[in-house]
Motif scaffolding. Sequence first.
Motif, PDB file in Angstrom:
ATOM      1  N   GLU A 248       0.847  -1.010   0.173  1.00 23.05           N
ATOM      2  CA  GLU A 248      -0.065   0.067   0.037  1.00 23.05           C
ATOM      3  C   GLU A 248       0.888   1.233   0.133  1.00 23.05           C
ATOM      4  O   GLU A 248       0.334   2.210  -0.749  1.00 23.05           O
ATOM      5  CB  GLU A 248      -0.773  -0.103   1.490  1.00 23.05           C
ATOM      6  CG  GLU A 248      -1.693   1.132   1.246  1.00 23.05           C
ATOM      7  CD  GLU A 248      -2.753   0.925   2.628  1.00 23.05           C
ATOM      8  OE1 GLU A 248      -3.765   0.412   2.676  1.00 23.05           O
ATOM      9  OE2 GLU A 248      -2.225   1.897   3.652  1.00 23.05           O
ATOM     10  N   LEU A 251       2.191   1.763  -3.414  1.00 31.04           N
ATOM     11  CA  LEU A 251       1.178   2.560  -4.413  1.00 31.04           C
ATOM     12  C   LEU A 251       0.990   3.993  -3.899  1.00 31.04           C
ATOM     13  O   LEU A 251       0.706   4.547  -5.032  1.00 31.04           O
ATOM     14  CB  LEU A 251      -0.080   1.638  -4.177  1.00 31.04           C
ATOM     15  CG  LEU A 251      -0.149   0.170  -4.620  1.00 31.04           C
ATOM     16  CD1 LEU A 251      -1.669  -0.264  -4.292  1.00 31.04           C
ATOM     17  CD2 LEU A 251      -0.022   0.080  -6.061  1.00 31.04           C
ATOM     18  N   THR A 255       1.693   7.174  -6.740  1.00 35.53           N
ATOM     19  CA  THR A 255       0.466   7.826  -6.948  1.00 35.53           C
ATOM     20  C   THR A 255       0.962   9.393  -6.691  1.00 35.53           C
ATOM     21  O   THR A 255       0.182  10.106  -7.278  1.00 35.53           O
ATOM     22  CB  THR A 255      -0.795   7.629  -6.193  1.00 35.53           C
ATOM     23  OG1 THR A 255      -1.014   6.061  -6.499  1.00 35.53           O
ATOM     24  CG2 THR A 255      -1.877   7.960  -6.771  1.00 35.53           C
ATOM     25  N   PRO A 311      -4.098   5.580  -2.773  1.00 32.29           N
ATOM     26  CA  PRO A 311      -4.403   4.330  -2.400  1.00 32.29           C
ATOM     27  C   PRO A 311      -4.636   3.728  -0.975  1.00 32.29           C
ATOM     28  O   PRO A 311      -3.528   4.015  -0.222  1.00 32.29           O
ATOM     29  CB  PRO A 311      -3.434   3.486  -3.125  1.00 32.29           C
ATOM     30  CG  PRO A 311      -2.756   4.530  -4.025  1.00 32.29           C
ATOM     31  CD  PRO A 311      -2.865   5.668  -3.258  1.00 32.29           C
ATOM     32  N   GLN A 312      -5.576   3.019  -0.699  1.00 29.05           N
ATOM     33  CA  GLN A 312      -5.910   2.300   0.548  1.00 29.05           C
ATOM     34  C   GLN A 312      -6.283   1.040   0.557  1.00 29.05           C
ATOM     35  O   GLN A 312      -7.365   0.858   0.003  1.00 29.05           O
ATOM     36  CB  GLN A 312      -6.833   3.063   1.318  1.00 29.05           C
ATOM     37  CG  GLN A 312      -6.983   2.473   2.766  1.00 29.05           C
ATOM     38  CD  GLN A 312      -7.731   3.454   3.864  1.00 29.05           C
ATOM     39  OE1 GLN A 312      -8.278   4.570   3.554  1.00 29.05           O
ATOM     40  NE2 GLN A 312      -8.356   2.866   4.986  1.00 29.05           N
ATOM     41  N   LEU A 313      -5.415  -0.037   0.766  1.00 29.41           N
ATOM     42  CA  LEU A 313      -5.876  -1.537   0.712  1.00 29.41           C
ATOM     43  C   LEU A 313      -6.671  -1.896   1.863  1.00 29.41           C
ATOM     44  O   LEU A 313      -7.695  -2.663   1.741  1.00 29.41           O
ATOM     45  CB  LEU A 313      -4.736  -2.299   0.697  1.00 29.41           C
ATOM     46  CG  LEU A 313      -3.757  -2.179  -0.636  1.00 29.41           C
ATOM     47  CD1 LEU A 313      -2.626  -3.120  -0.656  1.00 29.41           C
ATOM     48  CD2 LEU A 313      -4.496  -2.392  -2.080  1.00 29.41           C
ATOM     49  N   GLN A 330     -11.640   3.789  -3.842  1.00 29.77           N
ATOM     50  CA  GLN A 330     -10.572   2.773  -4.225  1.00 29.77           C
ATOM     51  C   GLN A 330     -10.985   2.140  -5.588  1.00 29.77           C
ATOM     52  O   GLN A 330     -10.176   0.949  -5.684  1.00 29.77           O
ATOM     53  CB  GLN A 330     -10.209   2.438  -3.007  1.00 29.77           C
ATOM     54  CG  GLN A 330      -9.882   2.902  -1.868  1.00 29.77           C
ATOM     55  CD  GLN A 330      -8.494   3.950  -2.033  1.00 29.77           C
ATOM     56  OE1 GLN A 330      -7.721   3.382  -2.528  1.00 29.77           O
ATOM     57  NE2 GLN A 330      -8.606   5.048  -1.577  1.00 29.77           N
ATOM     58  N   ALA A 454      -2.986  -4.046  -9.642  1.00 28.29           N
ATOM     59  CA  ALA A 454      -3.437  -2.619  -8.999  1.00 28.29           C
ATOM     60  C   ALA A 454      -3.942  -1.904 -10.322  1.00 28.29           C
ATOM     61  O   ALA A 454      -4.825  -0.957  -9.951  1.00 28.29           O
ATOM     62  CB  ALA A 454      -2.160  -1.855  -8.657  1.00 28.29           C
ATOM     63  N   ASP A 455      -3.406  -1.780 -11.402  1.00 29.55           N
ATOM     64  CA  ASP A 455      -3.783  -1.013 -12.483  1.00 29.55           C
ATOM     65  C   ASP A 455      -5.052  -1.455 -13.347  1.00 29.55           C
ATOM     66  O   ASP A 455      -5.561  -0.794 -14.267  1.00 29.55           O
ATOM     67  CB  ASP A 455      -2.773  -0.817 -13.634  1.00 29.55           C
ATOM     68  CG  ASP A 455      -1.533  -0.057 -12.876  1.00 29.55           C
ATOM     69  OD1 ASP A 455      -1.818   0.964 -12.056  1.00 29.55           O
ATOM     70  OD2 ASP A 455      -0.334  -0.047 -13.211  1.00 29.55           O
TER      71      ASP A 455
END
Length: 652
Positions: A248, A251, A255, A311-313, A330, A454-455
Motif C-alpha cells: 500500500e 502504491l 501515486t 491508495p488504501q488497501l 478506491q 493494481a492498474d
Amino acid sequence: MTRAPSYDLNAEQAVIGAVLIAPPVMAELTALLGPADFYRPAHGVIWEALCVIHADGLPADPIALAAYLAETGDLAKIGGAPYLHTLMQSVPTAANAGHYARIVADHARRRQVVNLGEHLTQMANGGADVADVVAAGRAMLDQADSGTWSPLIQLGDRRHLPEFPAYVLPSWVADMVYGVAEFTQTPVDLAGCVALAALSTAAGGRAEIEVRGSWREPSNLFTVVALPPGSRKSAVFGAMTGPLLVAEKALVERTRPAIVEAELAARVAGKAAEKAAIAAANADASGRDTLLAEATAAAMNADAVAVPVLPQLIADDVTSEEAASLLAEQGGRLAVLSPEGGIFATIAGRYSGTPNLEVFLKGHAGDMLRVNRRSRDPEHVEHPALTLGLAVQPDVLRDIAGMPGFRGKGLLARILFSLPENTVGRRKIGADPVPEQIATAYAANLGALVMTLADWTDPAVLLLTPEANERVLEIERAVEPRLGPGGAWAHIVDWGSKYTGAVVRVAGLIHLAEHLRDGWGKPIQAETIERAALLGEYFAAHALAAFDDMGADQTTRHARHVLGWIERTVTSAFTKRELFRAVKNAQMSTVADLDPALAVLEMHGYIRQLDAPARTRSGGRPPSPSYLVHPDVHRPVATVHALADADTRRSA
C-alpha cells in the motif's frame, strides 16, 4: 514396579475373525464390545468400521470391510487386506465369538481399573481432599465392571474438526502459514485463513472467475476465525498482512506525483475559469454571449480535472457508510482486516442505531453499489469487492447470530468460518522464528500480486479449462442433495447454497498466487479446483459447527466447555469439585452451575455419575460426586473420522 497392561491379542483377533466368518454374530457382539475395549489400536479401528457397516444394515463381511477401510484410508494402516484373512484364519470356530468377546471385555475392564488407580494417584498427589480421593476410589472400583457403555449421542459437530489444509496453497503461502503458526504457537487455521484474506485483498476487485455462461464469481472472500483472548491473534495478523501495508505504501508513493500534477492542473483550470467568469461578467451586451460560453467551457474543464486519492488497501473498524465511500474512492476494492470483531457491532448499528448491511452484502456479491454523498453527485461502484478477514472471540460469534438481519439477509451465509482448537496451555516455549527466506519470499510475492493487478480497472476474467468446469459440476452434484429437506446441510441451506461459488473463488486466488504476473492470461486447471475443494470441505465442517454453536443455548455451551476440559486432560474420571476448580468462569461461578451441563453430558452418554459411597465417618463435608468418562471420548481421531464419514453417507 511397572506392570504390562492387561490384554489378549489372540482373543481380539479371534472375535474380529469370527465376525468376518459369520457376520450375523455382530448383532450380539455390539452390546458386549466397543472400539475402545481393544488394546491394539488397529483392532479398535477395524471394530469401529464393523460397527458402522452393521449400523448401515450391511453384512460385516471381509469384502465390505476392506472396501470401507480403503474408502476411509485406513486399510493400509491396519495391515491391508491380507491381515483381514489372517484374522479369519485365527478363529478356531465362530460359535465361540461371545466367549472371545468376553475375554476382550474382561481385559478392558482390568485396564480401566488400572487407569482409575492412576487417576486416584494423580488426585492424591495433586492435593485433592483425602475424603474425595477415598470416596471416588470406592465408587469407581465398585462400578469398574458395570458393563459396556451405550453409544455416544454427539453433542453437535464441534469435536474433532479438521485442521486447515495449508498444503493445498502455493508453496510460498503455505510455508509462511506453517512458519507463522510454529513461531506464534497458534493453530495453522488462523494463519491460513488470514493468508486467504490477504490474497483476497491483493486480487479482490481486480479479477473474477467465469464458470459458465453468465455465472461469474469475484475473487474476494469473507473469513472469520473464532479464538478466545490471549491466542496471539494480533501477532499472526501482523505477520500475514504486514506485506500488504508495505505494498500500500508503494502504491501511495507511485501515486503521489500524479496527485501533485492533478492538483496543480485543477488550480490552473480553476483560476482560468474564475478569470473567464469575471471577464464575462464585466463584458458589455455585445460580447457577453461569447465570453459566457468561454467561461462555461473553462468551468467544465476545471470540474473535469480528477485528483487521484491516496491508495488504501486495508481499513479496520469502519462504519458501513465509510466503507461505501472508501470502495467508491478506491475503484471498488477494500479489505477490512482485524484481529477483533468490533466491525460486527458497528454494522449492526452501534453508532447509528440502525443496521446497515447493504455495503457488505453487495461488496461480497459484486453487485452494483450506489454511493450518495452530500458534497458530490452520487457514484456507482460497478464491481465492488470487499474483503473481510477477522479473528473474533467465540462469544462474538455467538452474539452475531442474534444481530438483526445478519442471518435473514444473508451476511452469515457469506462467511467462511473457522473454529480451531485453542493451543493456549500447550504452546512450546522458545519456538523458532519464521525463516528469513520464507518471510522474504512471502512479502515479495504478495507485493508483486498487488502491484500486478493494481492498474486493472475492469476485472480480469479467469476462465476454467473443460476439465475444471467438469470438476465444478461434480461439486454441484454432490452439494445439491445435502441442501434438500432432511439433507446434511438443510439447516444451513443459506450457507450451503453459496458453497460451490466459494470453492471457485478460492480456486481463483490459488491460481493467481501461483501465476503472480500472468495468471490473468491462463485458464484455471482442474487440479486447482481439486485443491480448492479440499479447503471447501474444511470450511463446510467448520460452518456446521459454527452454526450449531450459534444456535446452541447456554447450557449446551457450558456442556461443551466441560467436554473440552475432559478432552484436553484425557481424564477417565473426575470429581465435581475437581471439575469446578478447572472450568470456573463468570458464567459458572458456583458448583451448582455445573449441574445443567453435567446433566446434558450424561444424557448424551459422555459421562456417568458413580453412586456415592457409604459414609465412613461422622461430620465433615460430604464427598464430592464422582463421574466416569465414556472411553470413546478419547478414541483415536481416525476412528472418529470414519464414523463421521459414515454419518455423512447416511444423511446424503
